[in-house]
Design an enzyme around this catalytic site. Structure first.
Site, PDB file in Angstrom:
ATOM      1  N   GLY A 248      39.012  41.310  23.931  1.00 50.70           N
ATOM      2  CA  GLY A 248      37.817  40.509  23.862  1.00 50.70           C
ATOM      3  C   GLY A 248      37.883  39.031  23.625  1.00 50.70           C
ATOM      4  CB  CYS A 361      23.225  42.587  54.891  1.00 50.18           C
ATOM      5  SG  CYS A 361      23.242  41.919  56.522  1.00 50.18           S
TER       6      CYS A 361
HETATM    7  N1  LLP Z   1      39.558  47.275  25.316  1.00 49.94           N
HETATM    8  C1  LLP Z   1      38.470  48.001  25.596  1.00 49.94           C
HETATM    9  C2  LLP Z   1      38.281  49.289  24.960  1.00 49.94           C
HETATM   10  C3  LLP Z   1      37.518  47.511  26.501  1.00 49.94           C
HETATM   11  O1  LLP Z   1      36.427  48.230  26.751  1.00 49.94           O
HETATM   12  C4  LLP Z   1      37.732  46.264  27.140  1.00 49.94           C
HETATM   13  C5  LLP Z   1      36.781  45.757  28.088  1.00 49.94           C
HETATM   14  C6  LLP Z   1      38.893  45.542  26.820  1.00 49.94           C
HETATM   15  C7  LLP Z   1      39.779  46.083  25.903  1.00 49.94           C
HETATM   16  C8  LLP Z   1      39.215  44.223  27.424  1.00 49.94           C
HETATM   17  O2  LLP Z   1      38.267  43.256  27.168  1.00 49.94           O
HETATM   18  P1  LLP Z   1      38.564  41.727  27.611  1.00 49.94           P
HETATM   19  O3  LLP Z   1      39.703  41.241  26.770  1.00 49.94           O
HETATM   20  O4  LLP Z   1      38.931  41.767  29.049  1.00 49.94           O
HETATM   21  O5  LLP Z   1      37.290  41.008  27.374  1.00 49.94           O
HETATM   22  N2  LLP Z   1      33.371  43.995  33.885  1.00 49.94           N
HETATM   23  C9  LLP Z   1      33.032  43.133  32.765  1.00 49.94           C
HETATM   24  C10 LLP Z   1      33.909  43.373  31.588  1.00 49.94           C
HETATM   25  C11 LLP Z   1      33.822  44.750  31.053  1.00 49.94           C
HETATM   26  C12 LLP Z   1      34.751  44.873  29.906  1.00 49.94           C
HETATM   27  C13 LLP Z   1      34.835  46.245  29.480  1.00 49.94           C
HETATM   28  N3  LLP Z   1      35.790  46.454  28.477  1.00 49.94           N
HETATM   29  C14 LLP Z   1      33.139  41.674  33.209  1.00 49.94           C
HETATM   30  O6  LLP Z   1      33.391  41.445  34.390  1.00 49.94           O
HETATM   31  O7  LLP Z   1      32.925  40.758  32.423  1.00 49.94           O
END
Ligand code: LLP
Length: 431
Positions: A248, A361
């Site tokens: 995150g 589209c």
């Molecule tokens: N760990 C878990 C359990 C998660 O659910 C996620 C992201 C991460 C790690 C990694 O998070 P990051 O470091 O990438 O922020 N499709 C969305 C993001 C969905 C994230 C879901 N989980 C977007 O394009 O912003």
């Protein structure tokens, strides 16, 4: 420029990781995903060193490979000695075929089927991050059938919402993920896990959301989790050895986003987590973190070719490009912000407000609205920065558009990591 790997050459073309983007567009065609391999490696090392320096030598990052998954990224993660988080058998299989040690894979997700569990155990998965009781019993049953004792950690919802976009916030009680502390479900999970003889419980996992720039939400999560671990110890006499703080940390999509130093953030979290453990008289667990976007997002850039510039007087200037929501659905889904450049003319002062439209589209197929760029013309190359995370991995074949290739930019030159889909690939599964 948005980040240190984006520069401009003497003749005004945009350089990414020192490579001429217009030449790359000519060589590989557009749309095209570029990745700065050295930056990915740098980030992996930064997380790994910070976790081992500030927590303990067995603390390690897991790359959340949902952000960008292809064989090459697992090879890089293996070379850098970090773990990976997979959320499907598709990601696990990709890692396995890339030669990534499956014992260093953590299997996430809120609905693992029996087939998924069998497949993962047969491949020697390191650890399941268990989402719910049904899954816990299923893993135990399958582990028993296979005659093994399976490592697991439990996903717990700490009841924290760091106020990011609703669709990417996952730590609140009503989240579909994990077992809530507040409702008592998390304690039931521990009791069950400790009673099942083919499971070895190592500890707990939480993930509070994405795109978090401050260390405080992680500290708050750790506070809740350590106090939960203390309660668990009192209730069941069980001392957890692992705490996974999830993913995150945020990335810089636009100039207004802060520049953050991940090492410093991890140090801030470590100082406070150590204090919390000391105050609670609880042994400091092995700390895991699961960065996704912060390892790969700004190592990515997408190149497009402009097809038309359409000015609707008094309304909008549309710059249509040869990709769109099929290679980057994030504006259509979340109105995510991006920084856009006219890569063919990047030295010139941006003088034109444009909406970058995709070719699908669908009116919502936009990459970005009202961005300021140097006015382009048909044939110019448009670059969208910070597309390394959740772009290729969320790409689709909507409108039967073929997915772009992935090109890595490394110190030894540029090379193809994923080929461009062909029209025959598009119909390959049709019978
Ligand atoms: N760990 C878990 C359990 C998660 O659910 C996620 C992201 C991460 C790690 C990694 O998070 P990051 O470091 O990438 O922020 N499709 C969305 C993001 C969905 C994230 C879901 N989980 C977007 O394009 O912003």
């Amino acid at each position: 420029m948005l980040s240190k790997n984006i520069t401009v050459s003497a003749d005004g073309t945009l350089l990414f990781a020192g490579f001429n983007t217009v030449e790359l567009a000519n060589k590989y065609g557009t749309p095209l995903y570029l990745f700065d391999e050295e930056l990915i490696r740098e980030r992996m090392r930064e997380y790994k060193n910070a976790l081992t320096d500030f927590f303990s030598t067995d603390s390690v990052p897991e790359y959340a490979s949902k952000a960008f998954s292809c064989k090459r990224i697992y090879e890089i993660a293996a070379e850098e000695g970090i773990n990976v988080d997979v959320v499907s058998v598709g990601e696990l299989y990709t890692a396995y075929k890339a030669g990534f040690p499956t014992g260093n894979c953590f299997f996430h997700g809120n609905n693992k089927t029996d087939e998924d569990i069998i497949f993962a155990i047969e491949l020697g998965i390191g650890c399941f991050v268990v989402d719910n009781l049904d899954e816990l019993y299923a893993i135990n049953r399958i582990a028993e059938e296979k005659g093994i004792c399976q490592n697991v950690i439990l996903r717990v919802t700490p009841g924290i919402d760091p106020h990011t976009h609703k669709k990417i916030s996952t730590g609140s009680v009503e989240s579909k993920f994990g077992m809530a502390i507040e409702t008592g479900d998390a304690f039931n999970g521990v009791e069950a896990a400790l009673s099942l003889s083919n499971l070895k419980l190592h500890g707990f996992h939480c993930h509070i959301g994405s795109q978090i720039f401050e260390s405080q939400p992680f500290v708050t999560a750790a506070e809740v989790m350590v106090s939960f671990m203390v309660d668990v110890k009192k209730m069941f006499g069980y001392t957890a050895d692992t705490l996974n703080l999830g993913g995150g940390f945020g990335v810089r999509y636009v100039e207004n986003d802060p520049i953050i130093n991940y090492r410093e953030r991890i140090e801030e979290v470590a100082v406070k987590v150590k204090k919390i453990c000391e105050n609670e008289n609880f042994p400091l667990p092995r700390i895991l973190m699961e960065p996704g976007r912060s390892l790969v997002a700004d190592a990515g850039m997408t190149l497009y070719t402009v097809g038309s510039v359409k000015e609707i007087e008094g309304y909008t200037n549309y710059v249509s490009v040869d990709g769109g929501m099929t290679d980057n659905p994030r504006y259509a889904l979340y109105e995510s912000e991006y920084t856009v450049y006219n890569a063919s003319n990047a030295g010139a002062e941006p003088d034109y407000v444009a909406t970058i439209a995709g070719r699908c589209c669908e009116s919502g197929d936009l990459i970005q609205e009202n961005v300021k760029i140097k006015k382009p013309c048909r044939g110019d190359i448009i670059a969208v920065a910070t597309t390394g995370a959740y772009n290729y991995s969320m790409a689709s074949n909507y409108n039967r558009v073929a997915r772009p290739p992935v090109v890595m930019l490394s110190k030894d030159g540029d090379y193809l990591a994923v080929k461009r889909e062909t029209l025959d690939d598009i119909i390959a599964l049709d019978v």
